[in-house]
Design a protein around this motif. Structure first.
Motif, PDB file in Angstrom:
ATOM      1  N   ASP A 258     -22.393   3.890  -7.541  1.00 30.58           N
ATOM      2  CA  ASP A 258     -20.906   3.503  -7.678  1.00 30.58           C
ATOM      3  C   ASP A 258     -20.498   4.201  -8.889  1.00 30.58           C
ATOM      4  O   ASP A 258     -20.947   4.333  -9.992  1.00 30.58           O
ATOM      5  CB  ASP A 258     -20.952   1.905  -7.919  1.00 30.58           C
ATOM      6  CG  ASP A 258     -19.622   1.770  -7.647  1.00 30.58           C
ATOM      7  OD1 ASP A 258     -18.702   1.828  -8.650  1.00 30.58           O
ATOM      8  OD2 ASP A 258     -19.231   1.178  -6.552  1.00 30.58           O
ATOM      9  N   ASP A 259     -19.196   4.813  -8.494  1.00 30.35           N
ATOM     10  CA  ASP A 259     -18.537   5.677  -9.637  1.00 30.35           C
ATOM     11  C   ASP A 259     -18.180   4.996 -10.830  1.00 30.35           C
ATOM     12  O   ASP A 259     -18.315   5.640 -12.016  1.00 30.35           O
ATOM     13  CB  ASP A 259     -17.442   6.172  -9.172  1.00 30.35           C
ATOM     14  CG  ASP A 259     -17.481   7.117  -8.029  1.00 30.35           C
ATOM     15  OD1 ASP A 259     -18.424   7.879  -7.565  1.00 30.35           O
ATOM     16  OD2 ASP A 259     -16.393   7.322  -7.056  1.00 30.35           O
TER      17      ASP A 259
ATOM     18  N   SER B 196     -27.892  -3.441 -12.125  1.00 28.51           N
ATOM     19  CA  SER B 196     -27.481  -3.537 -10.809  1.00 28.51           C
ATOM     20  C   SER B 196     -27.982  -4.706  -9.951  1.00 28.51           C
ATOM     21  O   SER B 196     -27.608  -4.933  -9.185  1.00 28.51           O
ATOM     22  CB  SER B 196     -28.099  -2.170 -10.115  1.00 28.51           C
ATOM     23  OG  SER B 196     -29.459  -2.069 -10.002  1.00 28.51           O
TER      24      SER B 196
ATOM     25  N   GLU C  65     -19.846  -3.087  -8.337  1.00 31.40           N
ATOM     26  CA  GLU C  65     -19.628  -3.075  -7.051  1.00 31.40           C
ATOM     27  C   GLU C  65     -19.685  -4.460  -6.835  1.00 31.40           C
ATOM     28  O   GLU C  65     -18.912  -4.855  -5.739  1.00 31.40           O
ATOM     29  CB  GLU C  65     -20.950  -2.386  -6.124  1.00 31.40           C
ATOM     30  CG  GLU C  65     -20.499  -2.420  -4.731  1.00 31.40           C
ATOM     31  CD  GLU C  65     -21.642  -1.526  -4.166  1.00 31.40           C
ATOM     32  OE1 GLU C  65     -21.516  -1.457  -2.772  1.00 31.40           O
ATOM     33  OE2 GLU C  65     -22.535  -1.222  -4.557  1.00 31.40           O
TER      34      GLU C  65
END
Length: 600
Positions: free
Chosen positions: A115-116, A170, A178
């Motif tokens: 994810d950016d 994450s 995200e």
């Protein structure tokens, strides 16, 4: 005093209170049932050791070694804090609108941080780099513990990485951008859906977590996977033998027998028409037979490794002779099926049986001296615990074996699904390979104990007379038929450097080929896709590293190379053979009934 800013319309979705209430009531009721089932199973299985894998003892030994040389530990800590201070300074610069170079980049292939926001947002970039620095520090410290016994060092390193992987930001709601974004967008419905997914997985595992990796309803064996036409022409307690329908007018004189592993089901070689090795081999003019192993229960608890030889390979050879009139075959063994094939060849050689004219070994271990990370699970304490469990039930449950293999690639096969299924609340994507991976099988107690102790723990197969099958000591060095070895460069289950040693055990004219990718993808790599390359070298020096130095990389699949090799051994052709035309009657359509037996 200024009014608080109201969120934009649609920025945060509120859940429907009625639906939310129903969902919570359902969750509460299902949770009670799951806990009751888990408690019942614990009572039935008896008291378990709080540390059956002896992980604590291994880490205590590592700590003692580190304390005996505190200088190294202090140096590592100093380097870690210096990097951390640099990270603080660079983050502060970014928050002030200035450029700040990353202290640690991380692997660009690491999909956890795709994810950016992990790089573009200063806070999440700090979280990401903090984790990567901490992970590197932990793994460096573990590797600096001198004097550990090799198995203990391997266990410490493996479980340190399991801990590091589990602690990734994450994997958590509040540190995954995200997941946070989706939580805001859905008003938390993703978390509610994720909780339902979690409960569903616990229900399927009867209190043990069995992560759903794919849409299990999207596939039907014999309908959209394992669909190459053929017939079951023979069966016994342990296996069904499938003969496939020809697609050419002529066929090679020698039939082809494929011996898959019984840890998983045979249709990994016949997933879909586009990637089916079986379909491709039939199209090349082979009369293909494949063994479909039974999914055993407690009634087959006393079936041993030698029974898989006698009722598997030996009875299959007799059946093929009855079906085709040929007493000589080309044979393929995949992983454990390859270990059985090599062992059977040694037994047959001792008895003057020459029906196997060539052998191909897909990612097969014969010398287990460097058996990779599976060796972490092989020591006396763990084997005794496993044998006690198997002896009570008569078999090793397939889900336990699947968990072991999944741990070898935890980020891909465990944590990615935790994030997708439980935090994002998504349904798993339909994927044929993951369906096969989830369609696990049991292991008979006697067979599996023999295999783990004689192969993995004691590495006796490589020794002349090291093991006996059906009252016959066997010696791989007496096998002198041509052999083709295909291994894969990123194999976590059968490391290629260890499979290479098999070329110096078997004494025929051997060829070793190394494919890119891993245990499955490197093997199931059809020419039409040409996704992965392979390396060839006709020389077979003693050490695998020397072989690789002299190897040449070839683009695309290794399958055509194997076809050239096997046809060069015998180019004779006959009229294509149709299942049922020989002395064996058709029992049922492929893929047969044994492969459809599921675990309950």
């Amino acid at each position: 005093m200024a009014e608080p800013t109201k969120p934009e319309a649609g920025a945060f979705k509120l859940p429907d209170p009625t639906e939310f209430g129903r969902s919570m009531a359902d969750i509460a009721e299902r949770s009670q049932r799951i806990v009751a089932e888990w408690l019942r199973r614990q009572t039935e299985s008896g008291l378990q050791s709080p540390d059956p894998l002896n992980i604590g003892g291994a880490f205590m030994e590592m700590t003692a070694k580190l304390m005996s040389n505190p200088t190294k530990l202090m140096q590592a800590q100093l380097g870690f804090w210096q990097d951390y201070m640099s990270l603080w300074q660079n983050t502060a610069r970014r928050l002030l609108g200035m450029d700040g170079a990353p202290v640690i980049e991380g692997d660009p292939k690491d999909r956890r941080f795709k994810d950016d926001a992990w790089k573009e947002n200063e806070v999440f970039d700090f979280i990401r780099q903090s984790y990567l620095l901490s992970a590197r520090f932990i793994q460096d410290v573990v590797k600096q513990a001198d004097g550990l016994e090799p198995h203990t060092a391997q266990k410490v390193d493996f479980y340190a990485r399991q801990f590091v992987d589990a602690m990734s930001p994450s994997n958590f709601l509040l540190t995954n951008p995200e997941v946070l974004r989706k939580t805001v967008e859905t008003g938390g419905e993703n978390l509610l859906k994720g909780l339902k997914n979690l409960l569903g997985d616990l229900e399927r595992g009867k209190g043990e977590l069995r992560i759903k990796m794919t849409d299990m309803d999207a596939f039907r064996i014999g309908e959209n996977i394992a669909v190459t036409p053929g017939k079951v022409v023979y069966q016994n307690e342990l296996m069904q033998l499938i003969q496939y329908t020809p697609t050419t007018e002529k066929a090679l004189k020698r039939p082809l027998l494929i011996v898959p592993p019984w840890i998983n089901k045979f249709y990994i070689l016949d997933l879909r028409p586009k990637n089916s090795f079986v379909r491709w081999a039939v199209a090349q003019g082979h009369t293909v037979f494949i063994i479909s192993w039974v999914n055993p229960d407690e009634r087959l608890a006393q079936k041993g490794f030698e029974d898989y030889m006698k009722e598997g390979i030996l009875e299959a050879l007799s059946a093929i002779e009855a079906a085709t009139g040929e007493d000589g075959v080309n044979a393929i063994g995949y992983c454990l099926g390859g270990t059985l094939l090599a062992s059977s060849q040694a037994w047959m050689t001792a008895h003057g049986d020459q029906r196997i004219k060539s052998a191909t070994f897909f990612v097969t271990l014969m010398d287990f001296r460097e058996c990779g990370e599976l060796g972490v699970f092989i020591d006396e304490e763990q084997l005794k615990m496993l044998e006690d469990k198997m002896n009570r039930r008569g078999y090793l449950d397939g889900s336990e074996m699947a968990t072991t293999f999944n741990m070898l690639r935890a980020n891909d096969l465990i944590w990615s699904f935790v994030v997708n299924n439980y935090l994002l609340g998504n349904d798993p994507f339909p994927f044929d390979l993951l369906y096969w991976n989830s369609d696990s099988t049991r292991m008979p107690a006697r067979m599996h104990s023999f295999y783990l102790r004689n192969m993995y723990q004691e590495n006796r197969l490589r020794e002349p007379g090291g093991i006996s099958l059906a009252d016959t000591p066997i010696d791989l060095r007496q096998v002198k038929v041509p052999a083709y070895f295909i291994s894969t460069r990123e194999d976590h289950i059968a490391p290629w450097r260890s499979t290479y040693y098999g070329t110096h055990l078997l004494q025929g004219e051997n060829r070793f080929v190394l494919a890119a990718s891993g245990h499955i993808a490197g093997v199931v790599n059809p020419p039409e896709g040409g996704k992965y390359s392979h390396w060839i070298n006709t020389d077979l020096p003693e050490q695998p590293e020397d072989w690789f130095k002299g190897a040449t990389e070839i683009a695309g699949s290794w399958w055509p190379d194997w076809q050239r090799w096997v046809t060069a051994l015998d180019k004779r052709q006959v009229k294509a053979r149709v299942p049922g035309d020989g002395k064996l009657p058709v029992l049922e359509d492929a893929p047969g009934s044994y492969v459809k037996v599921l675990l309950t």
